[in-house]
Design an enzyme around this catalytic site. Structure first.
Site, mmCIF file in Angstrom:
data_model
loop_
_atom_site.group_PDB
_atom_site.id
_atom_site.type_symbol
_atom_site.label_atom_id
_atom_site.label_comp_id
_atom_site.label_asym_id
_atom_site.label_seq_id
_atom_site.Cartn_x
_atom_site.Cartn_y
_atom_site.Cartn_z
ATOM 1 N N ASP A 145 0.827 -1.215 0.000
ATOM 2 C CA ASP A 145 0.000 0.000 0.000
ATOM 3 C C ASP A 145 0.863 1.268 0.000
ATOM 4 O O ASP A 145 1.958 1.282 0.566
ATOM 5 C CB ASP A 145 -0.895 -0.023 1.254
ATOM 6 C CG ASP A 145 -2.030 0.979 1.147
ATOM 7 O OD1 ASP A 145 -2.270 1.512 0.045
ATOM 8 O OD2 ASP A 145 -2.667 1.237 2.178
ATOM 9 N N ARG A 151 0.259 7.588 -2.775
ATOM 10 C CA ARG A 151 0.779 8.678 -1.939
ATOM 11 C C ARG A 151 2.259 8.923 -2.218
ATOM 12 O O ARG A 151 2.726 10.048 -2.200
ATOM 13 C CB ARG A 151 0.532 8.358 -0.462
ATOM 14 C CG ARG A 151 -0.885 8.708 -0.026
ATOM 15 C CD ARG A 151 -1.267 8.032 1.262
ATOM 16 N NE ARG A 151 -1.498 6.613 1.069
ATOM 17 C CZ ARG A 151 -1.693 5.758 2.053
ATOM 18 N NH1 ARG A 151 -1.664 6.188 3.306
ATOM 19 N NH2 ARG A 151 -1.930 4.491 1.800
ATOM 20 N N ARG A 190 -0.292 8.823 -10.366
ATOM 21 C CA ARG A 190 -0.409 7.628 -9.525
ATOM 22 C C ARG A 190 0.170 6.387 -10.212
ATOM 23 O O ARG A 190 0.775 5.526 -9.581
ATOM 24 C CB ARG A 190 -1.881 7.372 -9.181
ATOM 25 C CG ARG A 190 -2.485 8.403 -8.249
ATOM 26 C CD ARG A 190 -3.974 8.103 -8.026
ATOM 27 N NE ARG A 190 -4.179 6.764 -7.488
ATOM 28 C CZ ARG A 190 -4.048 6.445 -6.198
ATOM 29 N NH1 ARG A 190 -3.754 7.374 -5.307
ATOM 30 N NH2 ARG A 190 -4.241 5.208 -5.795
ATOM 31 N N HIS A 250 2.621 3.061 -9.002
ATOM 32 C CA HIS A 250 2.437 1.612 -9.161
ATOM 33 C C HIS A 250 3.639 1.004 -9.887
ATOM 34 O O HIS A 250 4.084 -0.098 -9.561
ATOM 35 C CB HIS A 250 1.152 1.322 -9.938
ATOM 36 C CG HIS A 250 -0.085 1.738 -9.205
ATOM 37 N ND1 HIS A 250 -0.317 1.424 -7.871
ATOM 38 C CD2 HIS A 250 -1.177 2.456 -9.600
ATOM 39 C CE1 HIS A 250 -1.485 1.931 -7.497
ATOM 40 N NE2 HIS A 250 -2.026 2.564 -8.520
ATOM 41 N N GLU A 290 -12.206 -4.909 -5.170
ATOM 42 C CA GLU A 290 -12.721 -3.555 -4.909
ATOM 43 C C GLU A 290 -11.993 -2.504 -5.751
ATOM 44 O O GLU A 290 -12.474 -1.386 -5.920
ATOM 45 C CB GLU A 290 -12.586 -3.207 -3.420
ATOM 46 C CG GLU A 290 -13.534 -3.984 -2.503
ATOM 47 C CD GLU A 290 -13.174 -5.451 -2.333
ATOM 48 O OE1 GLU A 290 -11.974 -5.783 -2.338
ATOM 49 O OE2 GLU A 290 -14.097 -6.284 -2.242
ATOM 50 N N LEU A 297 10.602 -20.836 -4.279
ATOM 51 C CA LEU A 297 9.696 -19.825 -3.704
ATOM 52 C C LEU A 297 8.396 -19.842 -4.496
ATOM 53 O O LEU A 297 8.413 -19.817 -5.724
ATOM 54 C CB LEU A 297 10.334 -18.432 -3.824
ATOM 55 C CG LEU A 297 9.431 -17.251 -3.447
ATOM 56 C CD1 LEU A 297 9.203 -17.201 -1.935
ATOM 57 C CD2 LEU A 297 10.041 -15.915 -3.892
ATOM 58 N N ARG A 340 1.563 -4.849 6.108
ATOM 59 C CA ARG A 340 0.927 -3.793 5.318
ATOM 60 C C ARG A 340 1.791 -2.547 5.413
ATOM 61 O O ARG A 340 2.114 -2.105 6.523
ATOM 62 C CB ARG A 340 -0.489 -3.491 5.805
ATOM 63 C CG ARG A 340 -1.142 -2.422 4.918
ATOM 64 C CD ARG A 340 -2.593 -2.162 5.258
ATOM 65 N NE ARG A 340 -3.191 -1.335 4.216
ATOM 66 C CZ ARG A 340 -4.440 -1.432 3.784
ATOM 67 N NH1 ARG A 340 -5.240 -2.315 4.322
ATOM 68 N NH2 ARG A 340 -4.891 -0.650 2.827
ATOM 69 N N ARG A 391 -5.496 -1.883 8.362
ATOM 70 C CA ARG A 391 -6.642 -2.692 7.917
ATOM 71 C C ARG A 391 -6.125 -3.895 7.147
ATOM 72 O O ARG A 391 -5.039 -3.859 6.578
ATOM 73 C CB ARG A 391 -7.519 -1.914 6.913
ATOM 74 C CG ARG A 391 -8.295 -0.772 7.431
ATOM 75 C CD ARG A 391 -9.194 -0.244 6.301
ATOM 76 N NE ARG A 391 -8.435 0.398 5.253
ATOM 77 C CZ ARG A 391 -7.959 1.639 5.313
ATOM 78 N NH1 ARG A 391 -8.146 2.366 6.400
ATOM 79 N NH2 ARG A 391 -7.287 2.147 4.295
ATOM 80 N N SER A 451 -8.232 -5.056 4.630
ATOM 81 C CA SER A 451 -8.812 -4.774 3.316
ATOM 82 C C SER A 451 -9.122 -6.044 2.515
ATOM 83 O O SER A 451 -8.780 -6.158 1.341
ATOM 84 C CB SER A 451 -7.877 -3.865 2.505
ATOM 85 O OG SER A 451 -7.740 -2.624 3.155
ATOM 86 N N GLU A 488 0.515 -13.256 12.116
ATOM 87 C CA GLU A 488 0.988 -12.066 12.820
ATOM 88 C C GLU A 488 0.829 -10.881 11.873
ATOM 89 O O GLU A 488 1.141 -10.987 10.684
ATOM 90 C CB GLU A 488 2.465 -12.223 13.200
ATOM 91 C CG GLU A 488 2.716 -13.251 14.278
ATOM 92 C CD GLU A 488 2.052 -12.872 15.599
ATOM 93 O OE1 GLU A 488 2.169 -11.700 16.003
ATOM 94 O OE2 GLU A 488 1.426 -13.749 16.214
HETATM 95 C C1 FPP Z 1 -2.227 0.185 -3.096
HETATM 96 O O1 FPP Z 1 -1.675 1.481 -3.166
HETATM 97 C C2 FPP Z 1 -1.675 -0.595 -4.178
HETATM 98 C C3 FPP Z 1 -2.396 -1.127 -5.190
HETATM 99 C C4 FPP Z 1 -3.862 -0.980 -5.292
HETATM 100 C C5 FPP Z 1 -1.744 -1.863 -6.266
HETATM 101 C C6 FPP Z 1 -0.486 -2.586 -5.901
HETATM 102 C C7 FPP Z 1 0.200 -2.919 -7.151
HETATM 103 C C8 FPP Z 1 1.525 -2.913 -7.365
HETATM 104 C C9 FPP Z 1 2.535 -2.705 -6.309
HETATM 105 C C10 FPP Z 1 2.064 -3.148 -8.700
HETATM 106 C C11 FPP Z 1 1.328 -4.196 -9.444
HETATM 107 C C12 FPP Z 1 2.107 -5.412 -9.564
HETATM 108 C C13 FPP Z 1 1.757 -6.359 -10.429
HETATM 109 C C14 FPP Z 1 2.611 -7.526 -10.624
HETATM 110 C C15 FPP Z 1 0.520 -6.223 -11.208
HETATM 111 P P1 FPP Z 1 -2.664 2.683 -3.429
HETATM 112 O O2 FPP Z 1 -2.776 2.899 -4.896
HETATM 113 O O3 FPP Z 1 -3.975 2.435 -2.780
HETATM 114 O O4 FPP Z 1 -1.882 3.850 -2.764
HETATM 115 P P2 FPP Z 1 -2.537 5.021 -1.909
HETATM 116 O O5 FPP Z 1 -3.292 4.374 -0.784
HETATM 117 O O6 FPP Z 1 -1.343 5.779 -1.453
HETATM 118 O O7 FPP Z 1 -3.403 5.802 -2.841
#
Ligand code: FPP
Length: 250
Positions: free
Chosen positions: A28, A32, A41, A45, A75, A139, A196, A202, A204, A215
Site C-alpha cells: 500500500d 501517496r 499515480r 504503481h 474492490e 519460492l 501492510r 486494515r 482490506s 501475525e
Molecule cells: C495500493 O496502493 C496498491 C495497489 C492498489 C496496487 C499494488 C500494485 C503494485 C505494487 C504493482 C502491481 C504489480 C503487479 C505484478 C501487477 P494505493 O494505490 O492504494 O496507494 P494510496 O493508498 O497511497 O493511494
C-alpha cells in the site's frame, strides 16, 4: 514517509522463533508516494513493481518459501479506468519481462483470484506463467489479482455446495482443512506474517481465511520505498513475536 517502524507486541522472547515460511504483503502507498513527488499515480504503481522485484529476491534469499502479494483487489474495479488499465498493464509487463528469470530462479508463480472480468490475453498470460513455473520449489509467489478474501470463501462454498448437490460430498465431511484446500490461496500454507505498508491499519479483504492466525505488521513506509532491509526488519520483528494460537504459549 520513509522511516521503517515495524510494529511489535513483545521483544522479550528468550528464543527467537523460526523465520516465517509464508509472508503476505499488502503493498500500500503507491499513490501517496507518487503524489508526494508530484507524479501521476500510475508511476507510483510502476515503482511498486520495482519494490515487488526486490521483495521477491530478498524473500528467496532469506529462506521464505511462500510470498503472497496483493496486486489488484476486487474492490479496485472502483478506481478510475485509467488506473485500472495501468495496473493491468503492469501485470502484463511483469509477467512478460520477469517470467524467464523467475523460472530460472526456481520461483513458482501462482495468480490467485477470480477469473471473472479478466480479458482473454490476461487469462492466457496467467495460464502460461502458472504452467511454465508449476514445478518450481524454491519460492511460491502468489500474486493476488482480481482477489477478494470474502470472494474466495464464497467460491470455495459454491464448489462444496456443487459437490454436495452432485452427491460427491456429505455436508458433515466439510471441515476447516477442506476449506483451506479449496480457497484460491489453498496451495500455500497459512501465512505466518501479513505486512501492510503505508501506515494503514486494515486487512482490506486480504487472506481472511488463511490469515486467521497470521501475525500482523504495519510499517510506516510507502510500498515503493520497501527494500531488502525492510523485509529483514519485518522478519526480525516477527521472530520476536509470541504466537499462541489461542493457547498459553511457551
Ligand atoms: C495500493 O496502493 C496498491 C495497489 C492498489 C496496487 C499494488 C500494485 C503494485 C505494487 C504493482 C502491481 C504489480 C503487479 C505484478 C501487477 P494505493 O494505490 O492504494 O496507494 P494510496 O493508498 O497511497 O493511494
Amino acid at each position: 514517509m520513509s522511516e521503517l517502524q515495524p510494529s511489535s507486541n513483545n521483544a522479550d522472547v528468550a528464543t527467537l522463533r523460526s523465520p516465517p515460511r509464508h509472508i503476505a504483503i499488502i503493498m500500500d502507498g503507491n499513490g501517496r508516494w507518487a503524489k508526494a513527488r508530484g507524479l501521476p499515480r500510475a508511476l507510483g504503481h510502476k515503482e511498486g513493481v520495482e519494490a515487488l522485484r526486490r521483495a521477491v529476491e530478498a524473500s528467496r534469499d532469506l529462506g521464505v518459501t511462500h510470498l503472497s502479494v496483493y496486486a489488484f483487489s476486487t474492490e479496485n474495479w472502483n478506481r478510475p479506468q485509467t488506473e485500472i488499465d495501468a495496473l493491468f498493464d503492469l501485470l502484463r509487463v511483469f509477467v512478460r519481462r520477469d517470467l524467464a528469470r523467475l523460472h530460472k530462479d526456481g520461483v513458482r508463480i501462482r495468480i490467485i483470484g477470480s477469473r471473472i472480468g479478466l480479458s482473454d490475453d490476461i487469462l492466457s498470460l496467467i495460464d502460461e506463467a502458472m504452467a511454465k513455473t508449476k514445478d518450481n520449489t524454491r519460492l511460491t509467489l502468489n500474486i493476488a489479482f482480481n482477489y477478494g478474501g470474502r470472494g474466495e470463501i464464497v467460491a470455495a462454498m459454491q464448489q462444496m455446495a456443487r459437490a454436495v448437490e452432485a452427491g460427491q460430498l456429505k455436508s458433515d465431511q466439510i471441515d476447516e482443512a477442506m476449506v483451506s484446500r479449496m480457497v484460491w490461496s489453498g496451495e500455500s500454507p497459512d501465512p505466518d506474517l501479513v505486512i501492510r505498508t503505508s501506515g494503514e491499519l486494515r486487512l482490506s479483504n486480504f487472506l481472511l481465511w488463511s490469515g486467521a492466525y497470521a501475525e500482523l505488521m504495519f510499517m510506516d513506509l510507502w510500498w515503493p520505498d520497501f527494500t531488502r532491509e525492510s523485509l529483514e526488519k519485518a522478519i526480525d520483528a516477527y521472530r520476536r513475536r509470541d504466537r499462541r494460537f489461542g493457547g498459553l504459549g511457551a
